[in-house]
Design an enzyme around this catalytic site. Structure first.
Site, PDB file in Angstrom:
ATOM      1  CE1 TYR A   1      -9.880  -3.634  -5.219  1.00 60.57           C
ATOM      2  CE2 TYR A   1      -7.959  -4.814  -4.405  1.00 60.57           C
ATOM      3  CZ  TYR A   1      -8.870  -3.782  -4.285  1.00 60.57           C
ATOM      4  OH  TYR A   1      -8.770  -2.903  -3.248  1.00 60.57           O
TER       5      TYR A   1
ATOM      6  NE  ARG B   1      -3.297  -3.013  -1.883  1.00 59.37           N
ATOM      7  CZ  ARG B   1      -2.986  -4.078  -1.146  1.00 59.37           C
ATOM      8  NH1 ARG B   1      -1.722  -4.454  -1.030  1.00 59.37           N
ATOM      9  NH2 ARG B   1      -3.923  -4.780  -0.533  1.00 59.37           N
TER      10      ARG B   1
ATOM     11  NE  ARG C   1      -3.353  -2.639   2.582  1.00 61.21           N
ATOM     12  CZ  ARG C   1      -2.895  -3.874   2.793  1.00 61.21           C
ATOM     13  NH1 ARG C   1      -1.599  -4.075   3.023  1.00 61.21           N
ATOM     14  NH2 ARG C   1      -3.719  -4.899   2.761  1.00 61.21           N
TER      15      ARG C   1
ATOM     16  CG  HIS D   1      -5.815   0.547  -3.263  1.00 62.44           C
ATOM     17  ND1 HIS D   1      -5.088   0.688  -2.102  1.00 62.44           N
ATOM     18  CD2 HIS D   1      -6.559  -0.566  -3.080  1.00 62.44           C
ATOM     19  CE1 HIS D   1      -5.403  -0.286  -1.260  1.00 62.44           C
ATOM     20  NE2 HIS D   1      -6.282  -1.064  -1.828  1.00 62.44           N
TER      21      HIS D   1
ATOM     22  CD1 TRP E   1      -6.490  -7.056  -0.260  1.00 61.77           C
ATOM     23  CD2 TRP E   1      -5.234  -8.100  -1.787  1.00 61.77           C
ATOM     24  NE1 TRP E   1      -6.231  -6.159  -1.281  1.00 61.77           N
ATOM     25  CE2 TRP E   1      -5.463  -6.774  -2.226  1.00 61.77           C
ATOM     26  CE3 TRP E   1      -4.482  -8.955  -2.597  1.00 61.77           C
ATOM     27  CZ2 TRP E   1      -4.965  -6.278  -3.428  1.00 61.77           C
ATOM     28  CZ3 TRP E   1      -3.977  -8.464  -3.787  1.00 61.77           C
ATOM     29  CH2 TRP E   1      -4.212  -7.137  -4.197  1.00 61.77           C
TER      30      TRP E   1
END
Length: 345
Positions: free
Chosen positions: A323, A291, A170, A288, A314
């Site tokens: 995602y 990611r 992150r 983000h 995660w």
């Protein structure tokens, strides 16, 4: 207002319950048990909810299930996303638990109210926002444009992009990395010792490895900036317009400065036109994006969900599935069945 006095003043709003005051004071003293972002969100929700309670003559702490229902419906009526409403409910419950009170969220009435809010939002067309993915081809284009740049800012931004994509860390986690966190594998590639992440809090931390090319770009930035002999310096620091770092920084760059890296990258990649998205969010690359893009690229390569979750630290499968939902759509069992050449009618 100061944090402690503000916390007690807003929460109690005139109550004389000394035990409750003491429990709240203990909660504030131990705020380091929570991430800074969680604490900021809690204080923000408290102020918003307390203001609503004052204006509507409702109780704030303890908050009754009926009052919480009305508050959540108020948030919906003022255009808040269901994810935002869920955060408010969760933080109000968190405040009650730490004050030694029964959270109003356990009431069946509140549970039904939240289900109604979610159902109404979905039926009306609300969709969960998602960061614009930053994928391997995007990184390749930036690499070709910036790898030989004489500008120190370009070298830093490129190294940042390589680390972001290659580690799936992150943005705040990348900003905390220091020169001393670097070590070398036997083949010369860089290893990053990450002390902790949002979801991994353990004394050993985790280790992230960079590819050969990403290692080269990070070393190019470190050498150009003169950070090699500064173990306490953060890896990514501000660059002055004179093409030099302003000073050896020991404090992470601010979130707006880090977001500017993504903005410049988007412009360089020729994709500066904002995308039209739900509720106006995620119209360009953001903290983000790497990611999301890396998760999608791994899914395209057939990497398992468990491995993707491990790479991105995660803890919830549904986050990863959200995602990669478009990437993985054509890999479903029924699509495979219907397109099987040997399938007979």
């Amino acid at each position: 207002m100061s944090e402690l006095s503000g916390f007690n003043g807003v929460a109690l709003s005139g109550s004389s319950d000394d035990d409750l005051t003491a429990r709240l004071a203990a909660f504030v003293r131990h705020r380091e048990a929570f991430s800074p972002n969680t604490w900021r969100q809690l204080l923000s929700v408290m102020r918003i909810c307390w203001r609503w309670s004052q204006e509507n003559k409702r109780s704030f702490l303890p908050m009754s299930p009926a009052d919480l229902q009305d508050y959540l419906f108020h948030l919906q009526a003022t255009g808040r996303a269901t994810s935002t409403i869920a955060v408010h409910a969760a933080l109000i419950a968190m405040l009650h638990r730490n004050a030694g009170l029964v959270p109003p969220t356990v009431s069946p009435d509140v549970v039904r109210a939240r289900k109604k809010i979610n159902r109404t939002a979905v039926v009306s067309g609300e969709r969960t926002g998602q960061a614009v993915p930053f994928c391997r081809p995007d990184l390749n284009r930036l690499d070709a444009a910036w790898k030989n740049s004489p500008r120190l800012q370009h070298l830093r931004d490129l190294a940042f992009m390589h680390v972001a994509y290659g580690t799936l860390l992150r943005m705040s986690e990348i900003s905390r990395l220091r020169v001393r966190d670097i070590s070398r594998a036997a083949d010369g590639r860089i290893l990053l010792d990450v002390g902790w992440t949002k979801t991994i809090l353990q004394s050993g931390g985790i280790v992230k490895a960079l590819s050969a090319r990403s290692s080269e770009r990070l070393l190019a930035w470190i050498n150009a900036a003169g950070l090699a002999g500064e173990p306490d310096a953060v890896l990514f620091c501000p660059v002055h317009r004179s093409n030099k770092i302003t000073a050896v920084a020991t404090e992470p760059m601010s979130a707006p400065c880090l977001e500017d890296i993504w903005r410049r990258a988007r412009l360089q990649a020729g994709a500066g036109t904002p995308l039209k998205t739900n509720k106006g969010r995620y119209s360009s690359w953001s903290g983000h994006s790497a990611r999301v893009g890396a998760a999608q690229d791994m899914a395209r390569k057939g990497v398992s969900i468990a491995q993707i979750m491990q790479e991105g630290t995660w803890t919830q499968t549904q986050t990863v599935m959200r995602y990669i939902r478009r990437v993985d759509a054509h890999n479903g069992a029924m699509v495979g069945l219907m397109e099987d050449e040997d399938w007979q009618s």
